[in-house]
Structure formats: structure tokens, C-alpha cells
Design a protein around this motif. Structure first.
Motif, mmCIF file in Angstrom:
data_model
loop_
_atom_site.group_PDB
_atom_site.id
_atom_site.type_symbol
_atom_site.label_atom_id
_atom_site.label_comp_id
_atom_site.label_asym_id
_atom_site.label_seq_id
_atom_site.Cartn_x
_atom_site.Cartn_y
_atom_site.Cartn_z
ATOM 1 N N GLU A 82 47.372 29.081 36.462
ATOM 2 C CA GLU A 82 48.021 30.380 36.442
ATOM 3 C C GLU A 82 48.158 30.973 35.036
ATOM 4 O OE1 GLU A 82 51.315 27.252 37.122
ATOM 5 O OE2 GLU A 82 49.243 27.616 37.749
ATOM 6 N N ASN A 111 39.406 29.526 38.038
ATOM 7 C CA ASN A 111 39.410 30.774 37.259
ATOM 8 C C ASN A 111 38.019 31.318 36.977
ATOM 9 O OD1 ASN A 111 42.208 31.695 36.490
ATOM 10 N ND2 ASN A 111 42.350 29.528 35.972
ATOM 11 N N PHE A 116 38.522 35.262 36.868
ATOM 12 C CA PHE A 116 39.681 35.476 36.006
ATOM 13 C C PHE A 116 39.385 35.071 34.565
ATOM 14 C CE2 PHE A 116 41.706 34.740 40.230
ATOM 15 C CZ PHE A 116 42.228 36.021 40.387
ATOM 16 N N ARG A 293 43.075 36.939 44.961
ATOM 17 C CA ARG A 293 43.719 38.235 44.724
ATOM 18 C C ARG A 293 45.181 38.191 45.159
ATOM 19 N NH1 ARG A 293 44.805 42.826 47.607
ATOM 20 N NH2 ARG A 293 43.907 41.896 49.473
ATOM 21 N N SER A 296 47.200 36.191 42.646
ATOM 22 C CA SER A 296 47.315 36.932 41.402
ATOM 23 C C SER A 296 48.383 38.022 41.513
ATOM 24 C CB SER A 296 45.967 37.564 41.035
ATOM 25 O OG SER A 296 46.058 38.290 39.838
ATOM 26 N N GLN A 300 51.989 38.462 39.492
ATOM 27 C CA GLN A 300 52.321 39.703 38.790
ATOM 28 C C GLN A 300 53.672 40.258 39.246
ATOM 29 O OE1 GLN A 300 49.064 42.593 38.951
ATOM 30 N NE2 GLN A 300 47.579 40.928 38.852
#
Length: 332
Positions: A82, A111, A116, A293, A296, A300
Motif C-alpha cells: 500500500e 503494484n 501502480f 481500483r 486504491s 484514498q
């Protein structure tokens, strides 16, 4: 890499190469120590926290991450998934610009597979992914044993990325020792398989155990302690898992009674189609990037769903009864 399964390799592709282990947590500390024991030049890159201090106590030269990468010709990126994108973009990538054939090693495909992290074209991008957590790696190495890893190459800038990846697998004690094996894979394959486990049989197992506990206690008046011990707290489940690893998922059944074997096999075929449908759906979401997604966006937002689900799990009756049992058994 000609063979899909490799049991040993040559360390020479890494001789004279300074390797920066970025992140000194469980996996980082284990791999750094074994690389050093293998005779390779290892430094550590970390933020200034307790792990920095631990690395110094363990005898490593420790630097801020950008400086460690700058001083090295290769880096093992062993920070959590992460935080990896930010660490890579801000602290790793600027330090490898203009350094031809820099070796970037990842212990997880996540990742890179889902975009990412996008390494620069001048780097060898390899994956040496242990199939166990750091303390397991350390314990096996202390016994002179190897362990399984998945090895992949996403980008071969030097023309020798596979050789360097296998040398890393040997350097971290995975191959070249009894029980060790490197299996050819890819970043995409590792990410899919890892997430499939986490999204399918692990939660299905947890859900089945909790459902068994709830039904036994709530509908049949079974003692919570007896239910917990039967379903997992006795350690029998761990013994079965160990036998599965050593002998195979079906072959280990010979250690159980025929009543047990009959019950397991008949219900296995009864449940298979339902579970197969669940697995197919989860695998499709993983492969398409939909889960990446979702996770992620959750991060956020400050992980509100993740935090709430943890709270619900800890507040469940099974979790409370487990706490009482484990306290009585002096496990807590």
C-alpha cells in the motif's frame, strides 16, 4: 530461464553488486540477513524509525531510502504494497535515473501488475516472491533449509535479468538448499494467485468456521470453548495444513478416520460447483484490475470500510469467546 522449475543457481551475477534492501520489516530483515550470510554486499534503506535502529543493531549500514538506492546497483523493494507506489515515485525512481541495468526486485507482483509502479526502461525488473512470511524464511534458513519462491522478469534491460533473478533467489536462501525451489512465474500471475487465495478459500474457510461456531452454540447449545477447540483452537487445523503441504491435499486424508474421509469427500463434491462459481467471479474481478481500483479508492478515502469490518469482526460473539478461551489458556 529455460526450465520452469529451478533448484539451484549461480551467485556470480550478483558478485560485486551492492544491494539495497528497502524496508527492514519482517521480510526485509530476513532477506537482508540471508543475503549477507550468502557473502553479498548489502545495505539497508529505511525511514528513521525503530526498524532503522534494528537494522543498525543487526550490523547493517543504514541510509535514508534515496541515498541507499543511490549507493547501490540493485534494490530489493520490501515495503508494504500500500505504500510502495509513493515510496517508489518519491524515493526510489529519482535515484536510479541514468543508472543503466539497475536491478529492481519486488517480492510481490501487485503494484507492477496493476500499474501502480512503472519502472523506468533502464532497469531490470524482477520478482523473487517467497511463498511464506519473513519469520518462516528465517526459521527454515536457520535449519539449513530452502523454501519455495515464484520468480519472474517483467523487464530485461541488461539481457541477464533471469540470471540475476535466480541469483537473488539463491542469495536469499530460497534455492540451493534442501526443500528450496524456484518456479517460473510472472508479476501478473503472482498477483492473481495471491489475491485469489485472499479472496476465496481463506474467507470461505473463515466464514465456514464462524458459521459452524454460531450454529453449534446458538442452535444446539454447545459450549463455546468446546466449539472453538474443535474448529481451530486446538491446533489440529494447523496440523492438517502441514500434512497437506507435505503429502498433498487428498493424500493427507489417510491419517483421518474413514468416517471423516467419507464425510469430507461426499461434501467436497457437493459444494464444489458453488465454490467454483464464486472463485470464477473473484478471479475475473482481480484479473481485470477491478479489485486493485477498489482497494486504491478505499485507501484514498481513509479505509472506512476496512476499519469498520475489523471492528465488526472483533465485536462478534466468536471473537469475544475466543479472547476468553485464549486468556484462560494463557495465550493472551
Amino acid at each position: 530461464m529455460k526450465d520452469s522449475i529451478v533448484f539451484d543457481a549461480d551467485l556470480s551475477p550478483l558478485r560485486g553488486t551492492t544491494l539495497a534492501v528497502v524496508g527492514y520489516g519482517n521480510q526485509g530483515s530476513a532477506q537482508a540477513k540471508i543475503l549477507r550470510a550468502s557473502g553479498l554486499d548489502v545495505i539497508v534503506g529505511n525511514v528513521r524509525d525503530s526498524y532503522w535502529e534494528k537494522a543498525e543493531r543487526d550490523g547493517f549500514k543504514v541510509y535514508d531510502i534515496p541515498e541507499a538506492v543511490e549507493r547501490a546497483q540493485g534494490a530489493l523493494l520490501l515495503v508494504p504494497d500500500e505504500v510502495m507506489p509513493q515510496v517508489f515515485k518519491e524515493k526510489v525512481e529519482p535515484s536510479i535515473k541514468g543508472k543503466d541495468d539497475f536491478l529492481l526486485d519486488f517480492a510481490s507482483g501487485y503494484n507492477v501488475a496493476f500499474g501502480f509502479v512503472r519502472p523506468p526502461s533502464n532497469a531490470d525488473v524482477v520478482m523473487v516472491a517467497p511463498r511464506m512470511i519473513g519469520w518462516g524464511v528465517t526459521e527454515l534458513h536457520s535449519k539449513g533449509m530452502g523454501y519455495p519462491v515464484l520468480v519472474g522478469v517483467e523487464q530485461d534491460a541488461s539481457g541477464a535479468a533471469w540470471e540475476r533473478a535466480l541469483a537473488l533467489a539463491k542469495g536469499v536462501g530460497a534455492i540451493g538448499l534442501p526443500g528450496g525451489v524456484a518456479v517460473k512465474s510472472s508479476f501478473q500471475e503472482e498477483a492473481l494467485l495471491d489475491l485469489m487465495s485472499e479472496h476465496t478459500w481463506v474467507p470461505v474457510l473463515f466464514a465456514a468456521i464462524k458459521a459452524c461456531f454460531d450454529v453449534a452454540v446458538e442452535e444446539y447449545g454447545v459450549s463455546p470453548a468446546a466449539a472453538l477447540l474443535e474448529f481451530y483452537a486446538s491446533g489440529e487445523l494447523a496440523e492438517i495444513a502441514q500434512l497437506m503441504a507435505q503429502e498433498g491435499i487428498f493424500e493427507q486424508m489417510k491419517h483421518h478416520s474413514t468416517t471423516s474421509q467419507y464425510g469430507t469427500l461426499t461434501r467436497f463434491y457437493k459444494y464444489y460447483d458453488q465454490v467454483r462459481e464464486l472463485v470464477e467471479g473473484e478471479a475475473a474481478q482481480i484479473w481485470s484490475g477491478e479489485f486493485a481500483r477498489e482497494w486504491s479508492l478505499e485507501q484514498q478515502a481513509g479505509t472506512p470500510v476496512f476499519s469498520r469490518l475489523w471492528r465488526l469482526a472483533r465485536e462478534s460473539s466468536m471473537s469475544k469467546e475466543e479472547h476468553e478461551l485464549y486468556r484462560a489458556l494463557k495465550r493472551r
